[in-house]
Design an enzyme around this catalytic site. Structure first.
Site, short mmCIF file in Angstrom:
data_model
loop_
_atom_site.label_atom_id
_atom_site.label_comp_id
_atom_site.label_asym_id
_atom_site.label_seq_id
_atom_site.Cartn_x
_atom_site.Cartn_y
_atom_site.Cartn_z
N HIS A 1 0.91 -1.23 0.00
CA HIS A 1 0.11 0.03 -0.14
C HIS A 1 0.76 1.22 -0.02
CE1 HIS A 1 0.97 -0.35 4.19
NE2 HIS A 1 0.54 0.67 4.51
N ASP B 1 0.49 5.03 1.66
CA ASP B 1 -0.14 5.67 2.84
C ASP B 1 -1.22 6.49 2.21
OD1 ASP B 1 1.15 4.23 4.74
OD2 ASP B 1 2.67 5.79 4.79
N HIS C 1 4.71 0.22 0.02
CA HIS C 1 5.34 -0.62 1.10
C HIS C 1 4.74 -1.83 1.62
CE1 HIS C 1 3.61 2.91 2.98
NE2 HIS C 1 3.76 1.83 4.30
N ARG D 1 4.40 6.53 13.75
CA ARG D 1 4.55 7.24 12.59
C ARG D 1 4.09 8.83 12.36
NH1 ARG D 1 0.86 4.92 7.87
NH2 ARG D 1 -0.55 6.71 8.35
#
Length: 329
Positions: free
Chosen positions: A151, A153, A305, A320
């Protein structure tokens, strides 16, 4: 700074890279390196096209504008960069991100941690418990499994993040690596007829399957200062142009791309499956083995990623922060 020992491969590939830059105004994240006093970064490339470690920067200290510009240029060159052994607090994590632009809410749907609403934490043990995975493997796991699919983000909003910065807090003794794919290299690796096909296409992205139930539970989400109570599909070009480098990249992903606009369901599925398989070609991928305290910074505009969940019931916790991006074009 406590750095891990270098492997033979890394020793052979380590480069001392000098960036001639002019001071960078951190309030203008679109500025890139050009001229002035050189800054030397100790950079170890991790593959032929994507990924590098930077080993001589201490993020507990303030960064001068030239160093910020050099790090940004390294991000543009390598797409994902790692600064090992930093062990940042949430406040330091946010402070580093602010050098590169305005930071977003933690997530459009998931609330941030207490006292740091911009920090998105994933405790994978709690996630397994939340979705009943540990005790009831037959339950619907779609939301829990979002992170262990390829995916990019938050592409289910109009303005996906420029980039994401991950702080590794708790890492399993074995497993828990992350893969990144270079979607610019993947685009350049297409034949010209396929490039001609995908260049004019638009994809529909939607986060409802992954985050719809959670949004109902929390009541409302927020992104770009706007509140919402439901997730609405958005459209992005299948191939986007990087606003800083001008390079073209594939901008579809299995996590959030629903279909290609204007194609039949069968046509859309076939083309997306081809593109996903092509993007995951090993030559376009770097794999990173985390250690607690490592910081990873990836360009969300030219990567996708995959967080590998190969560590059983072991504990893994990451935080994150994402940097505000623009509307893909």
């Amino acid at each position: 700074m406590n750095l891990r020992p270098l492997t033979t491969k890394q020793l052979m590939s380590t480069d001392i890279v000098t960036f001639p830059v002019r001071p960078l105004d951190s309030k203008d994240p679109t500025m890139t390196a050009t001229t002035a006093a050189p800054v030397t970064l100790d950079i170890a490339p991790l593959s032929g096209s994507i990924g590098a470690e930077i080993r001589n920067v201490d993020l507990h200290q303030p960064l001068d504008p030239a160093t910020v510009a050099a790090i940004r240029q390294a991000l543009l060159d390598y797409k994902v960069i790692f600064l090992p052994g930093q062990h940042l607090s949430p406040a330091e994590h946010k402070e580093f991100a602010l050098y590169f632009g305005e930071i977003t809410n933690a997530h459009p749907v998931v609330p941030g941690i207490e006292e740091h609403r911009e920090v998105f934490e994933i405790d994978y043990t709690k996630a397994r418990e939340l979705y009943g995975v540990a005790k009831a493997p037959k339950v619907d796991r779609t939301e829990y499994e979002t992170s262990d699919k390829w995916h990019t983000d938050v592409t289910f909003v109009e303005t996906p993040p420029l980039g994401s910065i991950l702080n590794a807090l708790v890492i399993p003794e074995a497993g828990g690596d992350t893969l990144w794919a270079d979607t610019n290299a993947a685009y350049e690796g297409l034949s010209q007829p396929i490039k001609d096909l995908v260049d004019g296409l638009t994809a529909i992205h939607d986060g409802t399957r992954q985050f719809g139930r959670l949004l109902q539970a929390v009541g409302k989400g927020e992104w770009d200062g706007k509140e919402f109570t439901e997730l609405t599909p958005v459209e992005h070009p299948v191939v986007r142009t990087h606003p800083e480098t001008g390079r073209r990249s594939l901008f579809v992903n299995p996590g959030f791309t629903l279909k290609i606009k204007g194609l039949t369901g069968k046509e859309s599925d076939a083309l997306l499956q081809f593109l996903y398989a092509h993007m995951a070609t090993p030559e376009y991928i770097v794999r990173y083995r985390w250690e607690a305290g490592d910081l990873g910074f990836w360009d969300n505009r030219t990567t996708m990623h995959y967080a590998i969940t190969d560590y059983g019931d072991a504990h893994r916790v990451i935080q994150r922060v994402t940097i505000k991006g623009d509307k893909p074009f």
